[in-house]
Write an enzyme that holds these catalytic residues in place. Structure first.
Site, PDB file in Angstrom:
ATOM      1  N   ARG A 162     -14.104  48.766  15.842  1.00  0.00           N
ATOM      2  CA  ARG A 162     -13.910  49.684  16.971  1.00  0.00           C
ATOM      3  C   ARG A 162     -13.210  48.975  18.128  1.00  0.00           C
ATOM      4  O   ARG A 162     -12.316  49.551  18.770  1.00  0.00           O
ATOM      5  CB  ARG A 162     -15.264  50.230  17.412  1.00  0.00           C
ATOM      6  N   HIS A 172      -9.657  50.170  19.754  1.00  0.00           N
ATOM      7  CA  HIS A 172      -9.546  50.508  21.176  1.00  0.00           C
ATOM      8  C   HIS A 172      -8.511  49.627  21.876  1.00  0.00           C
ATOM      9  O   HIS A 172      -7.803  50.093  22.776  1.00  0.00           O
ATOM     10  CB  HIS A 172     -10.907  50.371  21.865  1.00  0.00           C
ATOM     11  N   ASN A 216     -14.615  52.859  27.038  1.00  0.00           N
ATOM     12  CA  ASN A 216     -14.798  51.507  26.504  1.00  0.00           C
ATOM     13  C   ASN A 216     -16.138  50.880  26.874  1.00  0.00           C
ATOM     14  O   ASN A 216     -16.457  49.783  26.408  1.00  0.00           O
ATOM     15  CB  ASN A 216     -13.669  50.588  26.992  1.00  0.00           C
ATOM     16  N   HIS A 223     -15.394  55.635  10.241  1.00  0.00           N
ATOM     17  CA  HIS A 223     -16.747  56.117  10.483  1.00  0.00           C
ATOM     18  C   HIS A 223     -17.661  55.857   9.290  1.00  0.00           C
ATOM     19  O   HIS A 223     -18.847  56.185   9.330  1.00  0.00           O
ATOM     20  CB  HIS A 223     -16.740  57.616  10.792  1.00  0.00           C
TER      21      HIS A 223
END
Length: 311
Positions: free
Chosen positions: A56, A60, A89, A189
Site C-alpha cells: 500500500r 500511494h 495517507n 486487496h
C-alpha cells in the site's frame, strides 16, 4: 506468456527508462538485494501485516507523483504540507515506513549515498509479494529520490471506497491505466485489512429498511458487525480484506467479490459493473492470469513520472 508480455512492456516504455536495470547496484552496492531480502524476511516473519502495508505504501507513493519516495518527506518549514500528512495517507502502516528506513540505514553503512529509498520500496515490495505467495518479477533499479512532496496532489491521485465505478475508472485512466489493469491492481486487496470506519456504512444503519447493505452476504455482514461493534470508540478496529486467505497473495479476493464477500462498496461494484465483472470472473477462475496482469501493472506503476536527476 508472462515473460513475453513483460518484454513487450519493456519495448513500449520511453527509451530513457532503459537506464533502469535489475543489476544497477551490482558494482556500487553488491549486497543490496541480500540486505533487502533479509530484512524483509525478518520483518514479515514477525509482523505478518508487513506485506500488505508495504504494498500500500508503494502504491500511494507511486500513484501520486511517481515512484520517488516523496511520501517519506515530513512536513517542515520548506515543505509545509507533505504527502505523508494528507488525510488519505494517515492510515499508512508505520511498520512499512520502519522497514524501509531500517533497510536504508543498513545500506548507508554498507554503501553510503548510493541506494535510493524509491528503489528500496520497489525491491521490498517485490520480495514481500513473492514471500506471501505472489508472482516473482524483476525490478529494474536506478531511481532517485525526490526533494519535493505536496499533499494537495494526493486526493487527485487516489481512489476512495465511496466513489462510483465511473469515478474509479476515470481516476486510473488519468494515469494511463486500462480497466483491466485497474482490476488487476485492485487485486492487492487479497492481503491486508481495512479499518471499520471505511465500510461501517454498509453494516450499520445502511438504510431506513435495512441495517446492512443487502449486496453483502448475510453471514459476512453479521461477522463484520461483530468485529466492528465498537469502532466509533476504537478506531483501530479492522477486518481482513480477504476473509478466506488474508495472508496469502492469491486470487481468492475475486471469488469473494462475486459471492458478496467484498469488504468495500468499491469491491462490490467491481463484481457488479459490466465493464469489470468479466475480468473479475476471469481472475477468480484463473490465478495465473491475475498473476500475469498484476506483474504487468506493477511494472507500469514503476515507470510513472520516472525521475533520474533528483537526489
Amino acid at each position: 506468456m508472462a515473460f513475453a508480455v513483460l518484454f513487450l512492456l519493456f519495448l513500449s516504455v520511453p527509451f530513457s527508462s532503459a537506464k533502469l536495470n535489475p543489476d544497477y547496484y551490482n558494482a556500487t552496492c553488491p549486497d543490496f538485494a541480500k540486505i533487502v531480502r533479509d530484512q524483509v524476511f525478518t520483518k514479515q516473519s514477525v509482523v505478518p501485516a508487513t506485506a500488505a502495508g508495504v504494498l500500500r505504501l508503494f502504491f500511494h507513493d507511486c500513484i501520486t507523483d511517481g515512484c520517488d519516495a516523496s511520501i517519506f518527506i515530513s512536513s517542515n518549514a520548506y515543505t509545509p504540507h507533505a504527502e505523508r500528512d494528507a488525510d488519505l495517507n494517515l492510515s499508512l502502516s508505520g511498520d512499512a515506513f520502519d522497514l524501509v528506513i531500517k533497510i536504508k540505514n543498513l545500506l548507508e553503512l554498507t554503501c553510503p549515498g548510493v541506494v535510493s529509498c524509491s528503489d528500496i520500496i520497489a525491491q521490498a515490495t517485490r520480495d514481500l509479494i513473492k514471500m506471501v505467495g505472489g508472482p516473482y518479477f524483476p525490478v529494474r533499479l536506478g531511481r532517485k529520490d525526490s526533494l519535493n512532496s505536496d499533499a494537495s496532489k494526493v486526493p487527485a491521485s487516489l481512489p476512495t471506497p465511496t466513489m462510483t465505478m465511473d469515478d474509479i475508472i476515470n481516476k486510473f485512466a488519468a494515469r494511463k491505466f486500462t480497466v483491466r489493469e485497474m482490476v488487476a491492481l485492485t487485486g492487492a486487496h487479497t492481503i491486508g485489512f481495512t479499518h471499520c470506519k471505511e465500510f461501517a456504512n454498509r453494516i450499520f444503519n445502511f438504510s431506513p429498511t435495512s441495517q446492512v447493505d443487502p449486496t453483502l452476504h448475510p453471514k459476512f455482514a453479521e461477522g463484520l458487525r461483530h468485529v466492528c461493534w465498537n469502532y466509533t470508540k476504537d478506531p483501530s478496529m479492522s477486518a481482513f480484506n480477504d476473509p478466506r486467505s488474508p495472508s496469502k497473495f492469491d486470487n481468492a479476493y475475486f471469488g469473494n467479490v462475486l459471492k458478496g464477500l467484498g469488504l468495500l462498496r468499491s469491491d462490490y461494484l467491481l463484481g457488479a459493473d459490466p465493464r469489470t465483472r468479466p475480468i473479475v470472473e476471469e481472475y477468480a477462475k484463473n490465478e495465473q492470469a491475475f498473476f500475469r496482469d498484476s506483474t504487468i501493472v506493477v511494472n507500469s506503476i514503476l515507470f510513472l513520472d520516472i525521475q533520474y536527476t533528483r537526489i
